[in-house]
Design an enzyme around this catalytic site. Structure first.
Site, PDB file in Angstrom:
ATOM      1  N   ASN A 255      -9.542   5.340   2.790  1.00 11.76           N
ATOM      2  CA  ASN A 255      -8.503   5.048   1.814  1.00 11.76           C
ATOM      3  C   ASN A 255      -7.969   6.326   1.173  1.00 11.76           C
ATOM      4  OD1 ASN A 255      -7.165   2.562   1.127  1.00 11.76           O
ATOM      5  ND2 ASN A 255      -9.175   1.622   0.945  1.00 11.76           N
TER       6      ASN A 255
ATOM      7  N   GLU B 280       0.835  -1.211   0.000  1.00  9.50           N
ATOM      8  CA  GLU B 280       0.000   0.000   0.000  1.00  9.50           C
ATOM      9  C   GLU B 280       0.864   1.255   0.000  1.00  9.50           C
ATOM     10  OE1 GLU B 280      -2.506   1.788  -0.158  1.00  9.50           O
ATOM     11  OE2 GLU B 280      -4.355   0.656   0.170  1.00  9.50           O
TER      12      GLU B 280
ATOM     13  N   ASP C  99      -9.607   2.429  -4.314  1.00  9.17           N
ATOM     14  CA  ASP C  99      -8.684   2.257  -3.188  1.00  9.17           C
ATOM     15  C   ASP C  99      -7.845   3.532  -3.074  1.00  9.17           C
ATOM     16  OD1 ASP C  99      -6.845   1.251  -1.264  1.00  9.17           O
ATOM     17  OD2 ASP C  99      -7.093  -0.772  -2.014  1.00  9.17           O
TER      18      ASP C  99
END
Length: 279
Positions: free
Chosen positions: A143, A15, A191
């Site tokens: 997110n 991420e 996302d």
């Protein structure tokens, strides 16, 4: 436009790619692996920092070091690696997730419940002195967060809504929440995101195997397929901020593709914006 492998890795939940201009390196995390990774494109040098908790995001600090969004709050690593808590607020069943640094140097840090229950997360603004202000409650999976080139708009994703929302921004205050775009059913879930120099919003589609770019008016003007099912976030990097880096995940996949969990790059994908550092 074709994705290439920047770093072959097997991150469970890669991420938050972020370009660190002072060190000329790309920072990203493996949330569930409790690892902060760095990669220097010029030399190929890599480092890995193990954190004591799941780490949702890591961003560069002014003067060196990192600010990290952990399970129990936000902490800092100094340039020599020493750790200290900046804002500790443990909530059972909750962890930090994506985060972003605003134009004024504050960290906007999101959270989510491990079971992804509705309203289990939030979004806070953390000033460099540790002052925390809750910006949004009733968030499910906090997110992507980013700002327009002039700093007057903030883009935000609560993945469970399938939307990219846009707010008016006045310093630490946001208002006038509106829907910029909705990702249609079957195309994946929005996302992490980044904003380019044209003010367009790039978003990674979890379970959609692609990146999308939306114009400031919300029109979809570009779709880039990727060789992974679960891209998680994207960010411009490199000396000229023209290469688009993409983090990916393999968690939950019974048959992950060979590149799932790796860091990808799309060379010369566009023109990114210089990102502020914390503090």
């Amino acid at each position: 436009m074709r994705a290439e492998v920047a770093v072959r890795e097997t991150a469970e939940l890669g991420e938050g790619p972020t370009w660190d201009p002072a060190a000329e390196r790309l920072i990203w995390v493996d949330i569930l692996g409790s690892r902060v990774h760095t990669f220097e494109p010029g030399s190929g040098r890599r480092t890995v920092l193990a954190t004591e908790q799941h780490v949702g995001a890591a961003k560069p600090r002014a003067g060196g070091g990192l600010v990290v969004n952990l399970r129990d709050g936000v902490g800092c690593y100094s340039a020599d690696g020493a750790f200290s808590w900046l804002h500790r607020e443990p909530v059972p069943g909750r962890r930090g997730n994506d985060a972003a640094v605003a134009p004024d140097g504050a960290l906007w840090a999101g959270s989510m419940a491990y079971d992804e229950r509705h309203g289990g997360g939030n979004l806070i603004r953390l000033a460099p002195d540790g002052t925390a202000t809750e910006i949004l409650d009733d968030v499910t999976v906090s997110n992507g967060t980013g700002w327009s080139p002039d700093g007057t708009l903030m883009y935000y994703v609560d993945t469970a809504t399938s939307r990219i929302d846009v707010f008016d921004v006045d310093g630490e205050h946001i208002s006038n929440r509106q829907e910029l775009a909705t990702v249609e059913k079957g195309a994946g879930l929005p996302d992490g995101l980044t904003v380019d120099a044209d003010g367009c919003v790039w978003v990674a589609l979890w379970d959609g195997g692609a990146l999308r770019r939306y114009t400031p008016s919300g029109a979809l003007d570009r779709v880039i397929p990727l060789p992974v099912r679960r891209p998680t976030a994207c960010a411009f990097g490199g000396p000229d901020l023209r290469d688009l880096y993409v983090s990916t995940a393999r968690v939950g996949l019974t048959r992950p593709t060979p590149l799932a969990g790796s860091l990808l790059v799309l060379p010369d994908a566009g023109q990114g914006l210089a990102q502020p550092v914390f503090g």
